[in-house]
Enzyme design. Sequence first.
Site, short mmCIF file in Angstrom:
data_model
loop_
_atom_site.label_atom_id
_atom_site.label_comp_id
_atom_site.label_asym_id
_atom_site.label_seq_id
_atom_site.Cartn_x
_atom_site.Cartn_y
_atom_site.Cartn_z
N GLU A 1 10.10 5.95 -17.16
CA GLU A 1 10.83 6.95 -17.52
C GLU A 1 10.27 8.18 -18.46
O GLU A 1 9.90 7.60 -19.47
CB GLU A 1 12.35 6.79 -17.96
CG GLU A 1 13.26 7.80 -17.98
CD GLU A 1 14.45 7.50 -18.40
OE1 GLU A 1 14.83 6.40 -18.67
OE2 GLU A 1 15.35 8.41 -18.55
N ARG A 45 9.84 -9.60 -21.64
CA ARG A 45 9.52 -8.33 -22.20
C ARG A 45 8.37 -9.00 -23.51
O ARG A 45 8.55 -10.08 -23.67
CB ARG A 45 10.89 -7.97 -22.94
CG ARG A 45 11.43 -6.93 -22.22
CD ARG A 45 12.62 -6.50 -23.04
NE ARG A 45 12.19 -5.28 -23.93
CZ ARG A 45 12.23 -4.10 -23.13
NH1 ARG A 45 12.61 -3.85 -21.99
NH2 ARG A 45 11.91 -3.04 -23.89
N LYS A 49 11.66 2.71 -26.70
CA LYS A 49 11.61 4.23 -27.00
C LYS A 49 12.50 4.61 -27.75
O LYS A 49 12.19 5.63 -28.29
CB LYS A 49 11.49 4.77 -25.42
CG LYS A 49 9.94 4.85 -24.77
CD LYS A 49 10.12 5.39 -23.54
CE LYS A 49 10.74 4.56 -22.59
NZ LYS A 49 10.49 5.18 -21.36
P1 ATP Z 1 12.29 0.97 -23.74
O1 ATP Z 1 13.25 0.15 -23.98
O2 ATP Z 1 11.20 1.22 -24.49
O3 ATP Z 1 12.98 2.49 -23.41
P2 ATP Z 1 12.33 1.02 -20.59
O4 ATP Z 1 12.22 -0.24 -20.23
O5 ATP Z 1 13.51 1.70 -20.93
O6 ATP Z 1 11.64 0.57 -22.34
P3 ATP Z 1 10.59 2.44 -18.89
O7 ATP Z 1 10.01 3.79 -19.12
O8 ATP Z 1 12.01 2.39 -18.14
O9 ATP Z 1 11.10 2.00 -20.36
O10 ATP Z 1 9.64 1.28 -18.51
C1 ATP Z 1 8.71 1.18 -17.42
C2 ATP Z 1 8.33 -0.29 -17.52
O11 ATP Z 1 7.99 -0.90 -18.34
C3 ATP Z 1 9.83 -1.11 -16.96
O12 ATP Z 1 9.37 -1.62 -15.68
C4 ATP Z 1 10.07 -1.93 -18.01
O13 ATP Z 1 10.42 -3.07 -17.53
C5 ATP Z 1 8.45 -2.23 -18.59
N1 ATP Z 1 8.76 -2.46 -19.97
C6 ATP Z 1 9.43 -1.74 -21.02
N2 ATP Z 1 9.42 -2.27 -22.22
C7 ATP Z 1 8.44 -3.71 -21.88
C8 ATP Z 1 8.28 -4.47 -23.04
N3 ATP Z 1 8.43 -4.73 -23.99
N4 ATP Z 1 7.52 -5.79 -22.36
C9 ATP Z 1 7.45 -5.67 -20.86
N5 ATP Z 1 7.52 -4.82 -20.11
C10 ATP Z 1 8.29 -3.52 -20.52
MG MG Z 2 14.23 2.26 -18.63
#
Ligand code: ATP
Ligand code: MG
Length: 584
Positions: free
Chosen positions: A44, A278, A288
């Site tokens: 995102e 994760r 983020k």
């Molecule tokens: P954040 O919690 O940092 O906002 P998010 O999952 O909301 O992370 P996205 O931009 O939606 O952020 O994530 C893109 C992809 O990265 C998703 O498929 C998510 O599952 C993966 N992802 C995010 N954080 C991690 C992590 N700490 N370990 C593994 N995969 C991750």
């Molecule tokens: Mg997300």
Amino acid sequence: METTASAADNENVKPESTDFISEAIAEDLKSGRYDHVHTRFPPEPNGWLHIGHAKAISVDFSMAQKFGGKTNLRFDDTNPEKEDMSYVEAIKRDIKWLGYDWEDREYYASDYYEYLYELAVKLIKKGKAYVDDLSEEEIRVYRGTAVADKNNITHTPPGKDSPYRNRSVQENLDLFARMRAGEFPDGSKTLRAKIDMAHPNLVMRDPVMYRIRRIPHYRVGNAWCIYPMYDFQHPLSDAKEGITHSLCSLEYEIHRPLYEWFIRECEVFPSRQIEFARLNITRTVLSKRWLLQLVNEKYVSGWDDPRMPTLAGLRRRGYTPEAIRDFMSRIGIAKTDSMVDIALLEHCLREDLNKRANRVMAVLKPLKLIIENWPEDKVEELDAVNNPEDPSAGSRKVQFSRELWIEADDFQEVPPPKYFRLYPGNSVRLRYGYIVTCTGFDKDPATGQITAVRCTYDPETRGGNAQDNRKVKGTIHWVSVRHAIPIEVRLYDYLFAVERPMDVPPGGSFLDNINPNSLEVIQTAYGEPCLADTKPEEKFQFERIGYFVRDPDNAGTKPVFNKTVGLRDTWAKIEKKVVGQSAE
Ligand code: ATP
Ligand code: MG
């Protein structure tokens, strides 16, 4: 036996290492569920990528690669409040830097709004979606919550149907069209999937598909005032792109039945969601939301502050993509969340930098060393090996003269036990140069501060000289006062003072765990003249101190170097401990 051509071809696919995702994919190919592999990385654009995302990127791309498939980059941009084009650009730059290539497969969920709208209409027509007039708060209350009984077992008592749940298809179609046309105020209506308000999984209790928000979107502007929710948008975007394996982190596991419900009811390409653990790392936060808070509240200088776990921050700190990829392959792919020690990441970094970083000498806290038997104007050029780990890196000349800067720490008026550096009467080797013997020192009588150290050198002991068989216990680094250039050095410590910054007592904040001394700026440092014409991101080992990288900051008069990591590796010790424990 399978006889189809694709299944036979796929029998030859042998994943090099087994992990549960590779096994699931191999099984899908074998059973004929899919005849190819297509994955996606779906960020995102509401922040910069962090090392947790690097985990997801590496899983998404490596799985496709392993099975001869493709990977899309898709921006999951359906939440206009926080998204921005600058984030899109930063995300693309960082994925490329990490070494992954989506080629021309760059997609945006915001390009699918019309397609998603059509599918929502299809669900309404099937009697599987309805327009609700409850507020978002009322929806939450009607849905119900999980409660724990006296044995601490959680139950989810049935929720309550919305009074609008049984509107006719015709009425729903009409209201949904008018939601899109902008006839209703923000928050006054939603479109919900009609599933089961008594479902044990709360996610399945008539989830919201669309909400009304009059917020301009960074790509489609004011074209829409209704926006799809993630749970509706994501499976259908996957399906639109023909994604076979939609790999995501574990928190989406409870959403999987809903993912499958939308795919089934919309009758679209059957993408399959598989979750993996994760990545969490000690001494940092990987979300983020928290990182944005650190930026906005100025705990750091920006998303690319060298203390940030963002890819841009790690890059500016001196991390290499190779070190990060090595780290990813060492931690592997797991099914349960865990916390990885940051010492392992640093270990991978040191291994890589040891091979690629040229050695140079720099003195951070200088003290003058005067060689009394060295003529005033004489300059000698000494040979210094650039990198003992890489013969192709060659060697360079280092100027040696009567006055040198040494580290203030490398002299003691009264040596503590086991101190092998300079003190009156003791001898040390000057790296690449001669053995010197301390003959005295100058002290400012007013402050008691030592202002210079005096010594004599032995001409027979020039570095690499075959006749040199004198043994001394200490070798110290130095730079020539007449030749060295002033540099700015930024030393970093962890941004958080505790291993798990998110572990806070009720009412506390992770910000309470900030390390107030995570940055030390040193303006007194000198380095070899070759450091003057270095480019941002060039990496060095400052001998005896650590790995350093040239910072892009050009605002001052001196070149700036960031300390990437120290020389001492703490991982080997931790690893031994972990292995020892598991053997018990
Ligand atoms: P954040 O919690 O940092 O906002 P998010 O999952 O909301 O992370 P996205 O931009 O939606 O952020 O994530 C893109 C992809 O990265 C998703 O498929 C998510 O599952 C993966 N992802 C995010 N954080 C991690 C992590 N700490 N370990 C593994 N995969 C991750
Ligand atoms: Mg997300």
